[in-house]
Design a protein around this motif. Structure first.
Motif, PDB file in Angstrom:
ATOM      1  N   LYS A 188       0.842  -1.184   0.000  1.00 33.69           N
ATOM      2  CA  LYS A 188       0.000   0.000   0.000  1.00 33.69           C
ATOM      3  C   LYS A 188       0.883   1.243   0.000  1.00 33.69           C
ATOM      4  O   LYS A 188       2.054   1.201   0.389  1.00 33.69           O
ATOM      5  N   CYS A 189       0.285   2.375  -0.408  1.00 37.42           N
ATOM      6  CA  CYS A 189       1.093   3.576  -0.604  1.00 37.42           C
ATOM      7  C   CYS A 189       0.310   4.822  -0.203  1.00 37.42           C
ATOM      8  O   CYS A 189      -0.905   4.917  -0.437  1.00 37.42           O
ATOM      9  N   ILE A 190       1.010   5.773   0.394  1.00 38.80           N
ATOM     10  CA  ILE A 190       0.506   7.127   0.604  1.00 38.80           C
ATOM     11  C   ILE A 190       1.341   8.054  -0.260  1.00 38.80           C
ATOM     12  O   ILE A 190       2.575   7.968  -0.274  1.00 38.80           O
ATOM     13  N   SER A 198      -2.602  14.952  -7.706  1.00 40.63           N
ATOM     14  CA  SER A 198      -3.270  13.677  -7.434  1.00 40.63           C
ATOM     15  C   SER A 198      -3.878  13.066  -8.703  1.00 40.63           C
ATOM     16  O   SER A 198      -3.955  11.839  -8.832  1.00 40.63           O
ATOM     17  N   GLU A 199      -4.280  13.923  -9.655  1.00 36.21           N
ATOM     18  CA  GLU A 199      -4.873  13.414 -10.892  1.00 36.21           C
ATOM     19  C   GLU A 199      -3.897  12.559 -11.700  1.00 36.21           C
ATOM     20  O   GLU A 199      -4.313  11.717 -12.507  1.00 36.21           O
ATOM     21  N   GLU A 200      -2.594  12.753 -11.482  1.00 40.62           N
ATOM     22  CA  GLU A 200      -1.588  12.008 -12.228  1.00 40.62           C
ATOM     23  C   GLU A 200      -1.421  10.571 -11.734  1.00 40.62           C
ATOM     24  O   GLU A 200      -0.664   9.797 -12.315  1.00 40.62           O
ATOM     25  N   ILE A 208      -3.758   4.659  -0.558  1.00 40.94           N
ATOM     26  CA  ILE A 208      -4.750   4.775   0.515  1.00 40.94           C
ATOM     27  C   ILE A 208      -4.909   6.214   0.992  1.00 40.94           C
ATOM     28  O   ILE A 208      -5.763   6.490   1.844  1.00 40.94           O
ATOM     29  N   GLY A 209      -4.112   7.128   0.457  1.00 43.70           N
ATOM     30  CA  GLY A 209      -4.271   8.522   0.843  1.00 43.70           C
ATOM     31  C   GLY A 209      -3.299   9.433   0.131  1.00 43.70           C
ATOM     32  O   GLY A 209      -2.250   8.985  -0.363  1.00 43.70           O
ATOM     33  N   PHE A 210      -3.670  10.711   0.054  1.00 40.08           N
ATOM     34  CA  PHE A 210      -2.815  11.763  -0.490  1.00 40.08           C
ATOM     35  C   PHE A 210      -2.575  12.793   0.606  1.00 40.08           C
ATOM     36  O   PHE A 210      -3.510  13.197   1.305  1.00 40.08           O
ATOM     37  N   LYS A 215       2.061  16.543   8.497  1.00 42.44           N
ATOM     38  CA  LYS A 215       1.193  17.038   9.549  1.00 42.44           C
ATOM     39  C   LYS A 215      -0.253  16.653   9.319  1.00 42.44           C
ATOM     40  O   LYS A 215      -1.120  16.946  10.148  1.00 42.44           O
ATOM     41  N   ASN A 216      -0.544  15.997   8.208  1.00 45.09           N
ATOM     42  CA  ASN A 216      -1.902  15.594   7.892  1.00 45.09           C
ATOM     43  C   ASN A 216      -2.444  14.665   8.990  1.00 45.09           C
ATOM     44  O   ASN A 216      -1.800  13.670   9.325  1.00 45.09           O
ATOM     45  N   PRO A 217      -3.621  14.957   9.554  1.00 44.74           N
ATOM     46  CA  PRO A 217      -4.129  14.158  10.685  1.00 44.74           C
ATOM     47  C   PRO A 217      -4.416  12.707  10.346  1.00 44.74           C
ATOM     48  O   PRO A 217      -4.514  11.878  11.275  1.00 44.74           O
ATOM     49  N   ILE A 218      -4.582  12.347   9.072  1.00 45.22           N
ATOM     50  CA  ILE A 218      -4.847  10.934   8.756  1.00 45.22           C
ATOM     51  C   ILE A 218      -3.683  10.050   9.175  1.00 45.22           C
ATOM     52  O   ILE A 218      -3.875   8.855   9.421  1.00 45.22           O
ATOM     53  N   LEU A 219      -2.489  10.625   9.267  1.00 41.83           N
ATOM     54  CA  LEU A 219      -1.316   9.813   9.606  1.00 41.83           C
ATOM     55  C   LEU A 219      -1.381   9.315  11.051  1.00 41.83           C
ATOM     56  O   LEU A 219      -0.774   8.282  11.369  1.00 41.83           O
TER      57      LEU A 219
END
Length: 223
Positions: A188-190, A198-200, A208-210, A215-219
């Motif tokens: 899997k990859c972030i 992201s369109e590329e 699983i995420g961009f 500092k992105n809270p998903i981490l």
């Protein structure tokens, strides 16, 4: 907030554009050599599209297979790295939030490695310049693989160094070819959107995420 339900046993980081936002300086170095030293009329954008893989591969994609001798390739590669480090050194720093993320991952007992198409000379430039070598249990550089990304060899070797099943690894990448390499390795990859939009990355099923920084809270849901 998006919640990621994947809990990796190991994390593998690409380097350029992923841990440090330096791809502009690699592109500038190659562009100056190609246009000024070699006299070719290549646009900055056309050179940017070739910024993946080993230096000899970059030259081959731009100029064809037999344009340079092995000695000329070594000389051009060394000069490119000299210009890159000279240009980027005043701005050398981790992408925002990565220092805290590395510390948190280490405290959680997550193994970490670097899997990069950079030569060891440039990896050392970053690890020692930023004093972060102690976080990593393995390094796979361009010098350690036969076939560059998008072949999975880089990431599979990193997983082997860490003693972790590839399916239990998470890769951080910034380039489509790197994401493809992780997908080919069953990982899997972030994606860091430092170099590409992201369109590329349409068509890759392992993302699983961009994020644009660490500092992105998903981490926080990963650890």
């Amino acid at each position: 907030m998006q919640v990621l339900d994947f809990k990796p046993k190991a994390i593998i980081f690409d380097l350029n554009g992923t841990m440090i936002n330096d791809m502009e300086y690699h592109t500038k170095a190659w562009h100056s050599i190609i246009t000024e030293d070699l006299g070719e009329n290549n646009s900055y954008e056309s050179v940017k599209k070739e910024m993946y893989g080993k230096n000899p591969e970059v030259l081959e994609r731009i100029f064809g297979k037999d344009r340079f001798t092995p000695e000329e390739i070594i000389s051009l590669s060394n000069e490119k790295e000299r210009r890159y480090q000279e240009g980027y050194f005043p701005y050398l720093k981790l992408i925002d939030g990565l220092d805290e993320f590395l510390e948190q991952a280490k405290n959680e007992g997550i193994s970490m490695a670097i899997g990069s198409a950079a030569i060891l000379f440039n990896i050392d430039f970053v690890l020692d310049g930023l004093k972060i070598r102690s976080y990593f249990d393995g390094i796979v550089s361009a010098d350690d693989v036969e076939i560059s990304k998008p072949h999975p060899e880089t990431f599979l070797k990193a997983a082997n160094l860490l003693g972790v099943n590839p399916a239990e690894c998470l890769v951080f990448e910034d380039a489509p070819k790197g994401v493809e390499s992780a997908q080919n390795a069953g990982m899997k990859c972030i994606v860091l959107t430092t170099t590409h939009d992201s369109e590329e990355f349409a068509g890759y099923s392992n993302i699983i995420g961009f994020i644009d920084n660490f500092k992105n809270p998903i981490l926080t849901t990963l650890l």
